[in-house]
Motif scaffolding. Sequence first.
Motif, PDB file in Angstrom:
ATOM      1  N   LEU A   1       0.827  -1.202   0.000  1.00 52.16           N
ATOM      2  CA  LEU A   1       0.000   0.000   0.000  1.00 52.16           C
ATOM      3  C   LEU A   1       0.866   1.259   0.000  1.00 52.16           C
ATOM      4  O   LEU A   1       0.592   2.213  -0.729  1.00 52.16           O
ATOM      5  N   GLU A   2       1.932   1.252   0.785  1.00 53.53           N
ATOM      6  CA  GLU A   2       2.836   2.407   0.819  1.00 53.53           C
ATOM      7  C   GLU A   2       3.510   2.613  -0.534  1.00 53.53           C
ATOM      8  O   GLU A   2       3.599   3.733  -1.034  1.00 53.53           O
ATOM      9  N   VAL A   3       3.969   1.525  -1.136  1.00 50.94           N
ATOM     10  CA  VAL A   3       4.619   1.620  -2.450  1.00 50.94           C
ATOM     11  C   VAL A   3       3.629   2.136  -3.489  1.00 50.94           C
ATOM     12  O   VAL A   3       3.954   3.014  -4.288  1.00 50.94           O
ATOM     13  N   SER A   4       2.411   1.620  -3.465  1.00 50.41           N
ATOM     14  CA  SER A   4       1.381   2.086  -4.402  1.00 50.41           C
ATOM     15  C   SER A   4       1.109   3.574  -4.222  1.00 50.41           C
ATOM     16  O   SER A   4       0.986   4.323  -5.198  1.00 50.41           O
TER      17      SER A   4
ATOM     18  N   ALA B   1       5.925  13.896  -0.005  1.00 53.36           N
ATOM     19  CA  ALA B   1       6.990  14.643  -0.686  1.00 53.36           C
ATOM     20  C   ALA B   1       6.562  15.064  -2.093  1.00 53.36           C
ATOM     21  O   ALA B   1       6.884  16.171  -2.540  1.00 53.36           O
ATOM     22  N   ASN B   2       5.813  14.204  -2.789  1.00 53.88           N
ATOM     23  CA  ASN B   2       5.381  14.556  -4.141  1.00 53.88           C
ATOM     24  C   ASN B   2       4.414  15.738  -4.131  1.00 53.88           C
ATOM     25  O   ASN B   2       4.384  16.522  -5.070  1.00 53.88           O
ATOM     26  N   ASP B   3       3.633  15.905  -3.064  1.00 55.31           N
ATOM     27  CA  ASP B   3       2.745  17.063  -2.948  1.00 55.31           C
ATOM     28  C   ASP B   3       3.560  18.351  -2.829  1.00 55.31           C
ATOM     29  O   ASP B   3       3.232  19.360  -3.453  1.00 55.31           O
ATOM     30  N   VAL B   4       4.605  18.299  -2.019  1.00 55.53           N
ATOM     31  CA  VAL B   4       5.467  19.468  -1.842  1.00 55.53           C
ATOM     32  C   VAL B   4       6.187  19.772  -3.159  1.00 55.53           C
ATOM     33  O   VAL B   4       6.242  20.924  -3.600  1.00 55.53           O
TER      34      VAL B   4
ATOM     35  N   VAL C   1       1.814   6.137  -7.272  1.00 55.89           N
ATOM     36  CA  VAL C   1       0.703   6.915  -7.820  1.00 55.89           C
ATOM     37  C   VAL C   1       0.927   8.405  -7.577  1.00 55.89           C
ATOM     38  O   VAL C   1       0.660   9.238  -8.449  1.00 55.89           O
ATOM     39  N   GLY C   2       1.455   8.759  -6.398  1.00 54.60           N
ATOM     40  CA  GLY C   2       1.736  10.167  -6.091  1.00 54.60           C
ATOM     41  C   GLY C   2       2.746  10.775  -7.050  1.00 54.60           C
ATOM     42  O   GLY C   2       2.555  11.898  -7.539  1.00 54.60           O
ATOM     43  N   TRP C   3       3.817  10.044  -7.331  1.00 55.61           N
ATOM     44  CA  TRP C   3       4.836  10.583  -8.234  1.00 55.61           C
ATOM     45  C   TRP C   3       4.371  10.572  -9.694  1.00 55.61           C
ATOM     46  O   TRP C   3       4.735  11.454 -10.473  1.00 55.61           O
ATOM     47  N   ILE C   4       3.529   9.612 -10.054  1.00 54.13           N
ATOM     48  CA  ILE C   4       2.935   9.643 -11.402  1.00 54.13           C
ATOM     49  C   ILE C   4       2.052  10.879 -11.542  1.00 54.13           C
ATOM     50  O   ILE C   4       2.091  11.570 -12.571  1.00 54.13           O
ATOM     51  N   ALA C   5       1.278  11.178 -10.514  1.00 57.31           N
ATOM     52  CA  ALA C   5       0.431  12.385 -10.541  1.00 57.31           C
ATOM     53  C   ALA C   5       1.306  13.634 -10.630  1.00 57.31           C
ATOM     54  O   ALA C   5       0.984  14.570 -11.381  1.00 57.31           O
TER      55      ALA C   5
END
Length: 155
Positions: free
Chosen positions: A9-12, A90-93, A16-20
């Motif tokens: 779940l963490e990896v997913s 981190a991807n949000d930041v 997904v966050g970095w793809i976004a």
Amino acid sequence: MASWNSLPLEVSYQVVGWIAFVSWSISFYPQVFLNYRRKSVVGLNFDFLLLNFTKHSSYFIYNASLFFSPFIQRQYFEKYGSDEMIPVAANDVAFSIHAVVLTAFTIFQVFIYERGSQKVSKTAGVITVAVWTVATVCLFIAWPKQSWLWYISIF
């Protein structure tokens, strides 16, 4: 402090966050390149730029504050419980920094390239001034009580 109960779940979540991040970040470049190629911003909606800059700046303030500030994180855990995870990755930041920089660069292009008679509408100007006025008033409300979680939630 909360942790992931499942490695898959963490990896997913991270993937997904970095793809976004990549997907949304790519969306900024066609306009920047078009402006550069044409040496013109005629047809670009300046209201969109101003409101988008306000939006992305607000998102950056929220993300960076909650991600980097131990004080605000402590307030978050006190309010929601230590079992809850901070809702900023981190991807949000990274995205919010990228969005502010690219939007600011596009605004810079407005000043250096042909723009015709276009300008920001009074409505967009009033909305932007109102948003930052509310943010400033809320800053003075939050300051005495150090209610920084409440303050960044305004954003």
